[in-house]
Design an enzyme around this catalytic site. Structure first.
Site, PDB file in Angstrom:
ATOM      1  CG  PHE B 245      -1.747  -1.292   1.290  1.00 27.84           C
ATOM      2  CD1 PHE B 245      -2.632  -1.664   0.297  1.00 27.84           C
ATOM      3  CD2 PHE B 245      -1.566  -2.149   2.353  1.00 27.84           C
ATOM      4  CE1 PHE B 245      -3.320  -2.858   0.366  1.00 27.84           C
ATOM      5  CE2 PHE B 245      -2.252  -3.350   2.425  1.00 27.84           C
ATOM      6  CZ  PHE B 245      -3.133  -3.701   1.433  1.00 27.84           C
ATOM      7  N   GLY B 513       1.290  -1.535 -12.300  1.00 26.74           N
ATOM      8  CA  GLY B 513       1.969  -2.811 -12.453  1.00 26.74           C
ATOM      9  C   GLY B 513       1.416  -3.705 -13.542  1.00 26.74           C
ATOM     10  CB  ALA B 514      -1.882  -5.271 -13.997  1.00 29.82           C
ATOM     11  NE  ARG B 617      -7.517  -5.727 -23.686  1.00 34.35           N
ATOM     12  CZ  ARG B 617      -8.237  -6.108 -24.746  1.00 34.35           C
ATOM     13  NH1 ARG B 617      -9.184  -7.013 -24.619  1.00 34.35           N
ATOM     14  NH2 ARG B 617      -7.988  -5.593 -25.940  1.00 34.35           N
ATOM     15  CG  LEU B 619      -5.423  -6.922 -18.017  1.00 34.60           C
ATOM     16  CD1 LEU B 619      -4.049  -6.575 -17.455  1.00 34.60           C
ATOM     17  CD2 LEU B 619      -5.329  -7.206 -19.505  1.00 34.60           C
ATOM     18  CB  THR B 623      -7.161 -10.165  -9.862  1.00 35.64           C
ATOM     19  OG1 THR B 623      -7.134  -9.935 -11.273  1.00 35.64           O
ATOM     20  CG2 THR B 623      -6.782 -11.609  -9.596  1.00 35.64           C
ATOM     21  CE  LYS B 690      -7.499   5.077 -18.667  1.00 39.72           C
ATOM     22  NZ  LYS B 690      -8.729   5.854 -19.053  1.00 39.72           N
ATOM     23  CD  GLU B 694      -2.486   4.003  -6.505  1.00 37.03           C
ATOM     24  OE1 GLU B 694      -1.638   4.365  -5.700  1.00 37.03           O
ATOM     25  OE2 GLU B 694      -2.396   4.236  -7.733  1.00 37.03           O
TER      26      GLU B 694
END
Ligand SMILES: Cc1cc2nc3c(=O)[nH]c(=O)nc-3n(C[C@H](O)[C@H](O)[C@H](O)COP(=O)(O)OP(=O)(O)OC[C@H]3O[C@@H](n4cnc5c(N)ncnc54)[C@H](O)[C@@H]3O)c2cc1C
Lengths: 328, 730
Positions: B245, B513-514, B617, B619, B623, B690, B694
Site C-alpha cells: 500500500f 503494475g499490471a 480493459r 485483464l 482480481t 489502465k 487505487e
C-alpha cells in the site's frame, strides 16, 4: 521479553504458594499478559501457569445461581446454555468483546484482571503511575479518547476495558478468591476493584498470591437484561461506553433496576444510590433523564473524551427505555 | 531478441480481443492463492536460512534532538547478544517510491519519535528484542514542531504545483450558489498485513536480501547506494509480498539494517519491524487541511473551483501528498485556483499511502460537491454530470477516454438512487436513520517502463520479470496475457517474479503494475507470434493460436512441432511515450453508499455500497474486482474510523497497533458491489488496460460521508466521521 521462570502447579495450594513471591504472576489465557510482557510493560520473573488447575467448570448452585470457574473461557461461557437462558446479557457482553480467537483463549479470571488499554500504560517511554508509581500520568493532557469520565483521579484516568465485568457487575456477581493461607473468601464484584486515588497501580483487593478461583452469579431474577456496547467499529473494538441493565417492571412500575457502565471509569461503574431513584417509579423519559444525570453528576471530561458524557447519558436513557418497554 | 514498444501513438488494434484462447478478462483464481491460504507461500522473514540470527531496531523516544551517547557495553554483555550497531548508514527515513538512490541516512540526528537509532543483533529474536529494550541511548532534545496548523509555521508553495486561471474571487462573488469550507483528513498508515521484514546474507561481497518490497529495480539501487556497494552485488528476492500500500515502494529500515548487521556479525540476519515500528517508521500519509471553494451558476454549472491543500512532511523530504491531483481535471470551470502548501514537521516521514493524492483530495472535493448539490437543490448525480469537461479544463488536452457520465448513470440505476429522499432524516429503521450518498471516482493513469522475458517452448510458456505480486494477482494476470496471445491453457504458463536477477519490471505502485508489465509481456508475445508465423509461412495476423496449436488457413499444427529446434525467447519492453503527454489519462468511476446512523449513539454502519469503474480493459474480472473491494473497504475506514492519533506534546503515534488503529473489520464491511464498464483505452497501453488498484479508494469515503448527511443532517468536515463528531449535531 525478559527471561522468566515458568511453573505449572497442579493444585491450588502450590499455585498460591508459587505466586506469592515478588515478581510472580499467574498466567491463564495469556491474551493480555503476553502482550504486556513482550512490550516489557509487565515483566514478571516467574509465571505460574494455572491452566492445569481444576477451574474450568460452570456449576449450577443448589440454592440457585451459577459458579463459573476462573478458567472457563469467554467462548465457552458465552455459549453455556444456562448463561444464555438466565443471564443473557453476560453472553452478549462476552460476544461483544475482542474476537473469536481471543475469546477462545481468554478466561473468566483473566478477563476480570485484564489491564487498561490506556495508550500511555502501553508505552514504556512515557511516564505512567500505574506502571511506575510516582512517575506521573501522561494521559492527562494527552490523547484521551479512551479515558475515564468517572472515578478517575489526578494520578490516573485509565478505564477498565472489560465488557464481561460490566455485565457481571449488573448481575451482582461475587468473586471467589483462594488465599495463600488456603482460605476461600468471596468479594462482591462491586468491592473487588479499587479506584485509582493516588495508588493507581493497586487495582483490586487481591493480595500477593491470591488466586481467583471463580465468579458466582446469584440466582436469576425475572427481569429484562440488556447489554449495549457503543464503539468505533462494529466489532473488535473496546467500548467507548457500554451499559448493562437488569430491569424488572411489575404492574407498570419498576420493581428492581441494576445498571452498570463500561468504558467510562477505572472499574465497571455502578451507582447504587441512583438506582434507588428508579425502584417503585413508573418508567418515563423524565425519570430516565434524572437517573442519567445522577449517574453523571460527578462526570468530568479530559477534552478528548468529553463526548462520553452526552454519549453515556443518551445510552442510559435509551437502554432504560428499551428495558422497561420489553419488561412490561 | 527484444521487442521494444514505445507508447507514442494510440493502439486501437485491440489485439487481445481477436485472440482465440478465451482467458483474457476471465475471473480466474490467483495461481498462488492456495499456497497463501495454506501457509506454503514463503514470505521474506520465513526463509529457512542456515546460521540465522536476529536483529531488532532501537527507537528514539523524543521527536527531535541528537544522540549524545549509546551505552553499548552492558547490552553487548547480555545473553546471546552478538552486536550493537549504530552505523551511520542506518536509515533515518525510508526511501520514497522510485527514489532509485539512498534515502536520508544517519540515525544520530533525531527528527521524529520512533526513528530507529541503532540495531541490536542476537542469537534469538527474544534475546534481541529484550536487549534492544535495555539499550540506553542518551539524547539531547531540541524543540520539535508537531502541529501542522501552528500559525508560526512557514508554508512552502512549491512552484509547478500551483494553478491559477481566471478570477476565482470574482466567480465566488457572482455565483448563484457557492461553497467555501475547510475540511480535514487525518494521517493514515499503510498498515499492510505483512510487516516490513528482511533476511540479509553475504557471500563475499555479494549480498542477497529476502525482502518485502514493491519495486525491486529501484530497491536494489537504493539498497546498494545506502550500503555504498555496487548494485550488481545486490540481489533482492521478493516472490511474495503481504501487501504494501505504498509503504514498501522504497527501501526501508529493515533491509538496510539487516544488511549492515549481517556484514557486522558475519552471519545471515533477519529483521522484522514490530507492528508498532511499522506505524512509527514507515511512510505515513500526511494529514491535510483543505479549503474548497466552489462557485456555480443557477443551473449548477461550476464557474469556479478553488482547492487549497496544506500537508506536512519532514524537513528535507521532496515528496508531498499530491492532494489536488484530480481537481485539475475532474470538473469544468473557467476560474480555477489550486494551491499546494507544505509545512515541515517532526513526524514520521510522509510518503505514498494507498492512492496518494486522490484518496483524500477526491474525498474532500466530493464532499464539497455534495454540499453544493444540496445548496443548489440539484441531485448530486446530476450536478456532477453537468460539470464534466469536454477536454482537460487546464490544458485543453483531450481525454484518452472518459466514462464518468456512464459510471454515474449506471451506478444510479444499479443502486436505485432515485429512491433517495433528498431531505435528511426522512428515512428511518427503528433507532437508525438511513441515508444514501454518492461520489465520483477518479485517479490519474500512468504507464511505466517495464521489461519481461517470455519464452515459448514445447513445454509451455515462461514469463520472467522482477515485477512483484503484492497480493494483487500479478502472477495470474501476466499469465493470462501470455496464454491469450500464445494460445496456451493457463496451466502451461509459468510466471516467475520478484527477483532482481530477472528483467526489470516497474514494480507495484501507482496502479501501473499490471498494465505496464502486461504490455511488456504482450510486446514479447507479439514477436513470438511473428516467429511462429514465419515458421508457418503465413502473416502473423492470420495466425490463430489455441490450446497449444497453431491454426492457419486449414492447417492445424501442434506448437511443440514448430518449436522442435528450440524455444523462442523474446524480451518485451514497454516504454511510455507521447501518449502520456498528449492526452489526459485518468480512470473514472462512481461510488454509491447507504448508511445507517444510530440516533442515540451516532454510530454509523455502512449497509451497502456500490462502485462502478471504468479502468480500460479488465485483464481478470476477479482480481480487478478484488482490488476495488479492497479500495472501497479502505474507503469505509477513511470515512469512519481510520486515523493516526498523535500525542499533542510528543508527536508519538499513540494508536500504533491493530486494536486501536481502526481499520474496518469484517463486521464493518457490508455487501460491496463492483461493476466494471466495458472500456478499451488505446492511449493507455497496447493492451488497452489502465490502472485499477487505487481507483477503488479515490473518493469512496465521500459517498459514505455524504450518506451520513442524508441520513441525519449532520455534515462532518473533519474525517473520519467518528460518532463524537456526529453526536453533537443529532
Ligand atoms: C486485540 C484485543 C482486543 C480485545 N477486545 C476486548 C473487548 O472488546 N472487550 C473485552 O472485554 N476484552 C477485550 N480484550 C481483552 C480480553 O478479553 C482479555 O485479554 C482476556 O479476557 C484476558 O484473559 P486471559 O485469560 O487471556 O488473561 P491473561 O492474559 O492470562 O491474564 C491477565 C491477567 O490476569 C491475571 N490472572 C489470570 N487469571 C487469574 C486468576 N485466576 N487469578 C488471579 N489472577 C489471574 C494474570 O496474572 C494477568 O495479570 C481484547 C484483547 C485484545 C488483545
Amino acid at each position: 521479553m525478559r527471561p522468566f521462570d515458568y511453573v505449572r502447579p497442579s493444585g491450588l495450594p502450590e499455585a498460591t504458594r508459587q505466586a506469592r513471591a515478588e515478581g510472580s504472576a499467574f498466567i491463564a489465557g495469556g491474551t493480555n499478559l503476553l502482550d504486556l510482557m513482550k512490550l516489557e510493560v509487565m515483566a514478571p520473573t516467574r509465571l505460574v501457569d494455572i491452566n492445569r488447575l481444576d477451574l474450568a467448570e460452570c456449576a449450577s448452585l443448589p440454592i440457585g445461581g451459577l459458579r463459573i470457574g476462573a478458567l472457563v473461557t469467554n467462548s465457552d461461557l458465552a455459549a453455556d446454555e444456562r448463561v444464555r437462558r438466565d443471564y443473557p446479557l453476560l453472553s452478549r457482553a462476552l460476544l461483544a468483546g475482542a474476537s473469536g480467537q481471543l475469546r477462545n483463549k481468554a478466561t473468566t479470571g483473566g478477563n476480570l484482571l485484564q489491564r487498561t488499554r490506556c495508550y500511555y500504560f502501553y508505552d514504556t517511554s512515557a511516564p505512567c503511575n500505574k506502571r511506575e508509581p510516582g512517575s506521573g500520568c501522561s494521559a492527562i493532557g494527552g490523547a484521551t479518547r479512551l479515558h475515564a469520565i468517572l472515578g478517575a483521579s489526578d494520578h490516573c484516568i485509565a478505564t477498565h476495558p472489560s465488557d464481561m465485568a460490566v455485565a457481571m457487575q449488573a448481575l451482582d456477581a461475587g468473586v471467589e478468591i483462594e488465599t495463600v493461607e488456603g482460605i476461600t473468601r468471596s468479594v462482591p464484584l462491586s468491592d473487588f476493584y479499587r479506584l485509582p486515588g493516588d495508588t493507581p497501580h493497586i487495582e483490586t483487593v487481591l493480595e500477593p498470591g491470591d488466586l481467583i478461583t471463580g465468579v458466582v452469579l446469584p440466582a436469576p431474577v425475572k427481569a429484562t437484561q440488556i447489554y449495549r456496547k457503543v464503539r468505533d467499529r462494529a466489532s473488535y473494538a473496546f467500548a467507548l461506553v457500554s451499559a448493562a441493565a437488569v430491569v424488572a417492571v411489575e404492574n407498570g412500575t419498576i420493581g428492581s433496576a441494576a445498571l452498570a457502565f463500561g468504558g467510562v471509569a477505572p472499574r465497571p461503574w455502578r451507582n447504587h444510590h441512583a438506582e434507588l431513584m428508579l425502584a417503585g417509579e413508573r418508567p418515563s423519559e423524565k425519570l430516565f433523564e434524572a437517573f442519567a444525570d445522577e449517574v453523571l453528576g460527578e462526570a468530568r471530561g479530559q477534552g478528548g473524551n468529553d463526548f462520553k458524557i452526552p454519549l453515556l447519558r443518551r445510552t442510559i436513557i435509551a437502554t432504560l427505555k428499551q428495558a422497561t418497554e420489553e419488561s412490561q | 531478441m527484444t521487442a521494444h514498444v514505445k507508447m507514442d501513438a494510440p493502439d486501437r488494434r485491440n489485439r487481445l480481443d481477436a485472440m482465440a484462447q478465451g482467458v483474457i478478462g476471465e475471473p480466474l483464481d490467483r495461481s498462488e492463492g492456495a499456497l497463501k491460504v495454506s501457509g506454503k507461500a514463503v514470505y521474506a522473514h520465513e526463509w529457512p536460512v542456515e546460521g540465522l540470527c536476529h536483529a531488532v531496531l532501537v527507537r528514539a523516544a523524543i521527536s527531535r534532538g541528537t544522540v549524545t551517547r549509546i551505552d553499548k557495553a552492558p547490552v553487548e554483555a547480555m545473553d546471546g547478544v552478538l552486536a550493537v550497531i549504530d552505523d551511520d548508514r542506518l536509515l533515518r527515513n525510508p526511501a520514497q517510491g522510485t527514489a532509485n538512490k539512498a534515502p536520508v541516512q544517519g540515525p544520530r540526528k533525531i527528527f521524529y519519535i520512533g526513528q530507529p537509532l541503532a540495531v541490536v543483533v542476537a542469537e534469538s529474536f527474544e534475546q534481541a528484542r529484550h536487549a534492544a529494550q535495555q539499550l540506553v541511548v542518551e539524547t539531547e532534545a531540541a524543540d520539535a514542531v508537531l502541529d501542522p496548523e501552528a500559525e508560526t509555521l512557514e508554508h512552502e508553495r512549491p512552484k509547478g504545483k500551483q494553478t491559477s486561471q481566471g478570477d476565482l474571487d470574482q466567480a465566488m462573488g457572482a455565483a448563484a450558489f457557492s461553497i467555501d469550507e475547510v475540511y480535514r483528513t487525518p494521517g493514515h498508515s499503510s498498515a499492510p498485513m505483512e510487516p516490513h521484514a528482511a533476511i540479509a546474507s553475504w557471500d563475499g561481497d555479494r549480498l542477497t536480501v529476502r525482502a518485502s518490497c514493491q519495486m525491486l529495480k529501484y530497491n536494489r539501487n537504493e539498497l546498494a547506494d545506502a550500503l555504498g556497494i555496487k548494485p550488481e552485488n545486490v540481489r533482492i528476492l521478493a516472490p511474495y509480498v503481504g501487501g504494501g500500500f505504498g509503504s514498501k515502494l522504497g527501501i526501508a529500515h529493515d533491509a538496510v539494517a539487516a544488511s549492515i548487521a549481517a556484514r557486522a556479525v558475519g552471519r545471515p540476519v533477519a529483521l522484522a519491524l514490530s507492528r508498532r515500528q511499522v506505524f512509527e517508521t514507515t511512510m505515513r500519509r500526511s494529514e491535510s487541511r483543505q479549503r474548497v471553494r466552489l462557485a456555480a451558476d443557477a443551473e449548477g454549472r461550476l464557474t469556479g473551483i478553488g482547492h487549497a491543500a496544506l500537508v506536512s512532511q519532514l524537513p528535507g523530504e521532496k515528496f508531498s501528498e499530491p492532494v489536488t491531483q484530480a481537481t485539475h481535471f475532474l470538473y469544468a470551470a473557467k476560474n480555477r485556483e489550486i494551491v499546494h502548501e507544505i509545512v515541515r514537521l517532526n513526524l514520521t516521514c510522509a510518503g505514498s499511502v494507498r492512492a496518494p493524492g486522490e484518496a483524500i483530495g477526491m474525498t474532500v472535493l466530493e464532499t464539497a460537491m455534495d454540499e453544493l448539490a444540496i445548496k443548489a437543490g440539484i441531485d448530486p448525480v446530476e450536478l456532477r454530470k453537468r460539470n464534466i469537461p469536454e477536454t482537460d479544463p487546464e490544458g485543453d488536452k483531450p481525454f484518452s477516454s472518459h466514462m464518468l457520465a456512464s459510471a454515474l448513470d449506471r451506478g444510479a440505476k444499479l443502486f436505485d438512487w432515485q429512491r433517495r429522499n433528498p431531505v435528511p432524516r426522512s428515512t428511518r429503521d427503528g433507532e437508525w436513520l438511513i441515508g444514501l450518498g454518492m461520489s465520483s471516482a477518479a485517479r490519474v493513469n500512468m504507464l511505466a517502463e517495464a521489461e519481461a522475458i517470455v519464452t515459448l517452448s514445447a513445454g509451455g510458456v515462461r514469463i520472467e520479470s522482477d515485477m512483484t505480486d503484492i497480493g494483487t494477482g500479478t502472477y495470474t494476470v501476466l499469465a493470462q496475457v501470455a496464454a491469450e496471445m500464445l494460445g496456451q491453457p493457463m496451466q502451461s504458463v509459468t510466471t516467475v517474479l520478484g527477483d532482481t536477477d530477472l528483467p526489470p519490471g516497474p514494480g507495484s505502485g501507482g496502479s501501473w503494475g499490471a498494465s505496464s508489465t502486461g504490455s511488456a509481456v504482450f510486446a514479447a508475445c507479439e514477436d513470438i507470434r511473428k516467429c511462429l508465423a514465419e515458421k508457418l509461412g503465413c502473416v502473423e495476423e492470420e495466425l490463430t493460436l489455441k490450446d497449444g496449436h497453431a491454426v492457419t488457413a486449414n492447417r492445424r499444427v501442434p506448437l511443440a512441432e514448430l518449436l522442435a529446434d528450440g524455444p523462442i525467447s523474446v524480451r518485451g519492453v514497454i516504454e511510455p511515450g507521447k501518449t502520456s503527454k498528449e492526452v489526459r489519462q485518468s480512470t473514472f468511476g462512481a461510488f454509491f453508499a447507504e448508511v445507517a446512523v444510530n440516533e442515540v449513539t451516532a454510530e454509523v454502519r455502512v449497509r451497502r455500497m456500490l462502485g462502478v469503474f471504468a479502468a480500460g480493459r479488465i485483464l481478470n474480472a476477479k482480481t480487478a474486482r478484488s482490488q476495488c473491494l479492497g479500495g472501497m473497504t479502505f474507503g469505509i475506514g477513511m470515512a469512519l474510523t481510520e486515523e493516526l492519533i498523535h500525542d499533542p506534546r510528543t508527536g508519538a503515534i499513540v494508536n500504533r497497533d491493530f486494536a486501536e488503529y481502526h481499520l474496518p473489520v469484517n463486521a464493518d464491511v457490508p455487501q460491496l458491489e463492483v461493476d466494471f464498464l466495458e472500456e478499451r483505452d488505446p492511449w493507455a497501453s497496447p493492451i488497452q488496460a489502465k490502472g485499477i488498484g487505487e481507483l477503488g479508494i479515490s473518493g469512496a469515503a465521500a459517498s459514505i460521508n455524504n450518506a451520513i448527511f442524508n441520513a441525519c443532517g449532520v455534515r462532518v468536515r473533519d474525517y473520519p466521521a467518528t460518532l463524537d463528531k456526529i453526536l453533537a449535531g443529532l
